[in-house]
Design a protein around this motif. Structure first.
Motif, short mmCIF file in Angstrom:
data_model
loop_
_atom_site.label_atom_id
_atom_site.label_comp_id
_atom_site.label_asym_id
_atom_site.label_seq_id
_atom_site.Cartn_x
_atom_site.Cartn_y
_atom_site.Cartn_z
N ALA A 243 6.20 69.22 -16.01
CA ALA A 243 5.39 70.30 -16.58
C ALA A 243 4.40 70.87 -15.58
CB ALA A 243 4.66 69.80 -17.83
N ARG A 244 3.90 70.04 -14.66
CA ARG A 244 2.88 70.51 -13.72
C ARG A 244 3.48 71.34 -12.57
NH1 ARG A 244 1.13 64.69 -11.31
NH2 ARG A 244 0.13 64.67 -13.35
N GLY A 245 4.81 71.58 -12.64
CA GLY A 245 5.44 72.42 -11.64
C GLY A 245 6.11 71.68 -10.51
N THR A 246 6.06 70.35 -10.52
CA THR A 246 6.70 69.56 -9.48
C THR A 246 8.09 69.13 -9.92
OG1 THR A 246 5.75 67.51 -10.36
CG2 THR A 246 4.48 68.69 -8.68
N SER A 247 8.85 68.60 -8.99
CA SER A 247 10.17 68.07 -9.30
C SER A 247 10.40 66.83 -8.45
CB SER A 247 11.26 69.11 -9.03
OG SER A 247 11.31 69.45 -7.66
N ALA A 248 11.37 66.03 -8.86
CA ALA A 248 11.68 64.81 -8.12
C ALA A 248 13.15 64.47 -8.31
CB ALA A 248 10.81 63.65 -8.59
N LYS B 112 8.31 64.35 -22.40
CA LYS B 112 9.30 64.53 -21.34
C LYS B 112 9.10 63.62 -20.14
CE LYS B 112 11.61 68.04 -18.56
NZ LYS B 112 11.77 69.47 -18.25
N ASP B 113 7.87 63.35 -19.77
CA ASP B 113 7.63 62.60 -18.54
C ASP B 113 7.41 61.11 -18.77
OD1 ASP B 113 5.22 62.86 -19.81
OD2 ASP B 113 4.06 63.26 -18.01
N GLY C 237 -2.20 57.65 -13.12
CA GLY C 237 -2.71 58.36 -11.96
C GLY C 237 -1.57 59.08 -11.25
N SER C 238 -1.75 59.40 -9.98
CA SER C 238 -0.71 60.13 -9.26
C SER C 238 0.51 59.27 -8.99
CB SER C 238 -1.27 60.67 -7.95
OG SER C 238 -1.74 59.60 -7.14
N TRP D 110 -1.65 69.04 -6.13
CA TRP D 110 -0.37 69.49 -6.63
C TRP D 110 -0.57 70.88 -7.20
CZ3 TRP D 110 -3.29 65.73 -8.96
CH2 TRP D 110 -3.79 66.02 -10.23
N PRO D 111 0.48 71.63 -7.42
CA PRO D 111 0.32 72.99 -7.95
C PRO D 111 -0.45 72.97 -9.27
CG PRO D 111 2.56 72.67 -7.17
CD PRO D 111 1.89 71.32 -7.10
N GLY D 112 -1.58 73.64 -9.31
CA GLY D 112 -2.39 73.69 -10.53
C GLY D 112 -3.28 72.50 -10.73
N GLY D 113 -3.28 71.54 -9.77
CA GLY D 113 -4.08 70.33 -9.91
C GLY D 113 -5.55 70.59 -9.66
#
Length: 406
Positions: free
Chosen positions: A84-89, A226-227, A361-362, A399-402
């Protein structure tokens, strides 16, 4: 190198002691998973997996690795998840016993797969019910709530498959057709939780905010977001006795106890009885009943918002925060320090009034210590003071939007 069904898998430091109290080495842990491989793969195979790595031992915090190592072997598949925060893995997907041995060699003890298959990342095929007891709750209460949950599932045409969580609680897994997105699956899980609370008030709660639950069993519907991942079947948990998250038959749930099931005892049980969840993939159901019940119940009650303009929710409980720490032992130590400094207040607290929250956390958990003063007379309640420790898990991270980009 060990041979796993014709595949050579490297096990580094095989004699490294992982569970000192149980006397289990790293190679012992690998062999445990190979002994229960059909059951462990039934829960984890074909699903993207977060690698929860205990590289410093079970008495140190694990770190969560979403991205599969670049040098992974050919028998490890991958799937790319978007968050959701715009990242992928690109996450690991194991398919066989060799994959089990490979993830254990990385320092993984419990397996943490997502509730989706690698072939369809947007539609879960598993609804997960996590019965999480608050402090002061005993096993019999957890069992009572489990049977209420089973009753609700029966009423909406679904089959629940129980297993110990490997800690203090119970999980109930439900196979569903992959026809609904994460939002609908979470709504279905929240609806089930609310209905369990309606049928067992005081025993169970669907309250998301921890300080509002009291001494009850929280039906944790948010494990379907989702996460989120949970420890899958036959996972070894990072407890001194090498406790295992073990599938049960329903007629065992009242009679057995979580501490019976360890990496030392489960292989013999598996060899003798097989896997109680062997039929789970043949019991696929629909969410139609729970989603219809969601409409009947209406929207869940939302917490009030604060008056400071931040938009954050306002707790209905008198809370003070004690500390934010990197590890749980630090949190426990500072809690005891606070108790010693406030003995009269501490003596009036109920078990569920002490809140030690594991926060994501991260790449690892951090811990927040709070006190609910609801059982302390208002005139005797201490004011919010300076935190005994103020660990910032996001320091230096972006991170994007962090936070660093806001």
């Amino acid at each position: 190198m060990i041979d796993v069904d014709g595949v050579e898998v490297r096990v580094s430091s095989p004699d490294k002691v992982v569970f000192p109290d149980a006397g289990l080495t790293k190679l012992d842990v690998v062999n445990y998973y190979l002994s229960v491989a059909p059951g462990a793969l039934r829960g984890a195979a074909g699903r993207p997996m977060v690698l929860k790595r205990f590289v410093k031992g079970i008495d140190q915090e694990a770190f969560f690795q979403k991205r599969v190592p670049e040098n992974h072997p050919d028998y490890i598949d991958t799937a790319t998840l978007h968050y959701a925060r715009g990242t992928s893995a690109e996450e690991a997907v194991i398919r066989d016993a060799a994959g089990l041995a490979w993830v254990v060699n990385l320092g993984c003890l419990d397996l943490n797969p997502h509730p989706v298959r690698a072939e369809d990342l947007d539609h879960p095929d598993e609804l997960r019910i996590d019965l999480d007891p608050m402090p002061g709750v005993d096993w019999s209460q957890i069992v009572d709530v489990a049977f209420v949950a089973r009753e609700v599932l029966d009423d909406v045409g679904l089959v629940g498959w129980p297993k110990t969580s490997g800690s203090r609680g119970l999980h109930i897994l439900v196979r569903i057709a992959p026809e609904w997105d994460f939002r609908d699956v979470r709504l279905a899980a929240e609806t089930l939780a609310r209905e369990v609370e309606n049928r067992a008030p005081g025993l169970a709660t669907a309250r998301w905010w921890k300080e509002e639950r009291g001494e009850s069993v929280f039906v944790d519907f948010n494990q379907n977001a989702k996460d989120r991942t949970v420890a899958s079947a036959y996972s070894i948990r990072p407890l001194p006795d090498a406790r295992v998250s073990t599938p049960l038959d329903w007629d065992e749930v009242r009679e057995r106890r979580p501490e019976e099931f360890t990496a030392l005892t489960v292989p013999a049980r598996f060899a003798e009885l097989g896997d109680p969840h062997a039929g789970i993939d043949d019991a696929v159901g629909t969410l139609d009943g729970l989603l219809a019940l969601a409409k009947e119940l209406g929207p869940a009650e939302k917490p009030p918002r604060g008056s400071d303009g931040s938009g954050r929710r306002a707790s209905t409980m008198p809370l003070i925060e004690i500390a934010r720490t990197k590890t749980k032992p630090e949190a426990t130590e500072l809690l005891e320090q606070w108790r010693s400094a406030n003995p009269e207040v501490a003596a009036q607290l109920h078990p569920a009034d002490v809140l030690i929250d594991g926060m994501r956390g991260s790449s690892s958990l951090w811990y927040r210590v709070r006190i609910n003063l609801q059982h302390v007379p208002e005139a005797s309640r201490p004011e919010q003071g300076e935190l005994l420790a103020d660990y910032d898990p996001w320091a230096g991270k972006s991170w994007p939007g962090g936070p660093s980009e806001r």
